[in-house]
Scaffold this active site. Sequence first.
Site, PDB file in Angstrom:
ATOM      1  N   LYS A 205       2.561   2.019  -5.107  1.00 58.87           N
ATOM      2  CA  LYS A 205       3.344   1.512  -6.244  1.00 58.87           C
ATOM      3  C   LYS A 205       2.622   1.732  -7.568  1.00 58.87           C
ATOM      4  O   LYS A 205       3.264   1.971  -8.593  1.00 58.87           O
ATOM      5  CB  LYS A 205       3.639   0.020  -6.062  1.00 58.87           C
ATOM      6  CG  LYS A 205       4.548  -0.300  -4.890  1.00 58.87           C
ATOM      7  CD  LYS A 205       4.843  -1.776  -4.788  1.00 58.87           C
ATOM      8  CE  LYS A 205       3.602  -2.601  -4.469  1.00 58.87           C
ATOM      9  NZ  LYS A 205       2.981  -2.247  -3.174  1.00 58.87           N
TER      10      LYS A 205
ATOM     11  N   ASP B 188       0.821  -1.219   0.000  1.00 62.77           N
ATOM     12  CA  ASP B 188       0.000   0.000   0.000  1.00 62.77           C
ATOM     13  C   ASP B 188       0.848   1.259   0.000  1.00 62.77           C
ATOM     14  O   ASP B 188       0.406   2.310   0.478  1.00 62.77           O
ATOM     15  CB  ASP B 188      -0.961   0.010   1.206  1.00 62.77           C
ATOM     16  CG  ASP B 188      -1.755  -1.270   1.335  1.00 62.77           C
ATOM     17  OD1 ASP B 188      -2.330  -1.693   0.328  1.00 62.77           O
ATOM     18  OD2 ASP B 188      -1.787  -1.852   2.437  1.00 62.77           O
TER      19      ASP B 188
ATOM     20  N   GLN C 152       2.108  -6.033  -3.107  1.00 58.26           N
ATOM     21  CA  GLN C 152       2.398  -6.007  -1.664  1.00 58.26           C
ATOM     22  C   GLN C 152       3.721  -5.270  -1.382  1.00 58.26           C
ATOM     23  O   GLN C 152       4.102  -4.381  -2.126  1.00 58.26           O
ATOM     24  CB  GLN C 152       2.400  -7.427  -1.081  1.00 58.26           C
ATOM     25  CG  GLN C 152       1.034  -8.072  -1.036  1.00 58.26           C
ATOM     26  CD  GLN C 152       0.792  -9.048  -2.172  1.00 58.26           C
ATOM     27  OE1 GLN C 152       1.697  -9.442  -2.892  1.00 58.26           O
ATOM     28  NE2 GLN C 152      -0.440  -9.461  -2.341  1.00 58.26           N
TER      29      GLN C 152
ATOM     30  N   GLY D 135      -4.332  -4.537  -4.900  1.00 59.06           N
ATOM     31  CA  GLY D 135      -4.720  -3.636  -5.976  1.00 59.06           C
ATOM     32  C   GLY D 135      -3.810  -2.440  -6.071  1.00 59.06           C
ATOM     33  O   GLY D 135      -3.334  -1.930  -5.054  1.00 59.06           O
ATOM     34  N   HIS D 136      -3.526  -2.016  -7.288  1.00 59.96           N
ATOM     35  CA  HIS D 136      -2.769  -0.795  -7.523  1.00 59.96           C
ATOM     36  C   HIS D 136      -3.739   0.275  -8.008  1.00 59.96           C
ATOM     37  O   HIS D 136      -4.395   0.106  -9.035  1.00 59.96           O
ATOM     38  CB  HIS D 136      -1.675  -1.035  -8.565  1.00 59.96           C
ATOM     39  CG  HIS D 136      -0.546  -1.859  -8.053  1.00 59.96           C
ATOM     40  ND1 HIS D 136       0.443  -2.378  -8.853  1.00 59.96           N
ATOM     41  CD2 HIS D 136      -0.232  -2.258  -6.800  1.00 59.96           C
ATOM     42  CE1 HIS D 136       1.313  -3.064  -8.123  1.00 59.96           C
ATOM     43  NE2 HIS D 136       0.904  -3.000  -6.872  1.00 59.96           N
TER      44      HIS D 136
END
Length: 433
Positions: free
Chosen positions: A16, A13, A225, A40-41
Amino acid sequence: MANLVVVGTQWGDEGKGKIVDILAEFADVVVRFQGGNNAGHTIVLNGEPIILKLVPSGALHPRKKCVIGNGVVVDPAALLEEMSQLEARGVKLSPENFFISEAAQLVMPYHRRIDAARERALGKQAIGTTGRGIGPTYEDKVARRGIRFVDLLDLEVFRRKLQENLKEVNPYLKDRLGDAPLSFKEILEEYQGHAERLAPFVTNTSLLLDREMKQGKHVLFEGAQGTFLDVDHGTYPYVTSSNTVAGNACTGSGVGPTRIHGVVGIVKAYTTRVGGGPFPTELSDETGNLLQEKGREFGAVTGRRRRCGWLDIVMVRDAVRLNGITEMAVTKLDVLQGLNTVRICVAYEHKGRRLEEVPSSIEVLEECEPVYEELRGWEEDTAYARDLNELPKAAYRYIRRIEELTDIPVILVSVGPTRNDTILVQNPFLRSP
């Protein structure tokens, strides 16, 4: 030519997605090398957030090739849904610009059922997984009973492997986890449909990447991650089920280590984590609530509230060593605006002993107290800064202190959610490999 890996230095988080999205402008190929749709990005494009779970973050740029590497575990239904959502936004993925490794493992319906049932059984001791079957899929991969995309494309092979696996899985679901058995016919029909739709995208991506690199193309590798969710080097057992560190960019995509020229570590200006596990700098007060609310700290996939705390440089220094980080990007600096003072954890104290590294023992880490260095905060707005010298003096000093404590240069600072809210100090693709 330069090939770069982007990794998170904390518990994920770190932002990225935005950084990969920015760097993808200068890359030719973007590769996802581990994890699944459990992370999720988030990318803000034209004022709207877009959450990518499996598709590499370079997809939002035209004329980029996107690759899902062999180290990723893929839920076909989730991938097809994500592709449809992107197409509805005008992002078209075709066999000319999107590629899936034939060696990537499939997330099966029984993986999701096992994952969720185990978490329920653990109760208060639950790890905090997303229940999307990622861990059980990696288990099957290591146990050599996993099903890969290359198997999915051969109906007889897929049928045989599915039958063999259900012989073990269904009794386990029923007798050990108290869950209903799964239908062979229903899974077979569902995955036949997935095979027909995804077959055009499946290829030997190791060969593809080798060709691209030999042509002098820039390749950007993105992980999911963060470092301390790595199954080997993280806060075990409160970790994910794959290797999140930069070294896995090679294993998870089929390239050799000499093809990597740099590693960009993403550092959130404070620290967050989702789920259980120790967190030395966690703030359970008004400041923690402020960081959570101002930073909109909710999981992109699960929506779970993220725990918040001060920046932990002990973790970041370990991440520098574990990943071979060559440069850093600092995100969410704007969230700290308005605080009178800001703190950086520079060491831990454990039973009268000063620790400069993150201990491997989870029990020891839970007993650690942070040793803080206090810096002056800032009231001035950072949103319009496009150069480090345009930052408030205290914010500039904060960035420089991170560099001093890690001995790694900061090449990018994010001061807001969109692409434009960024200070690009140095383009890592333009330096010599």
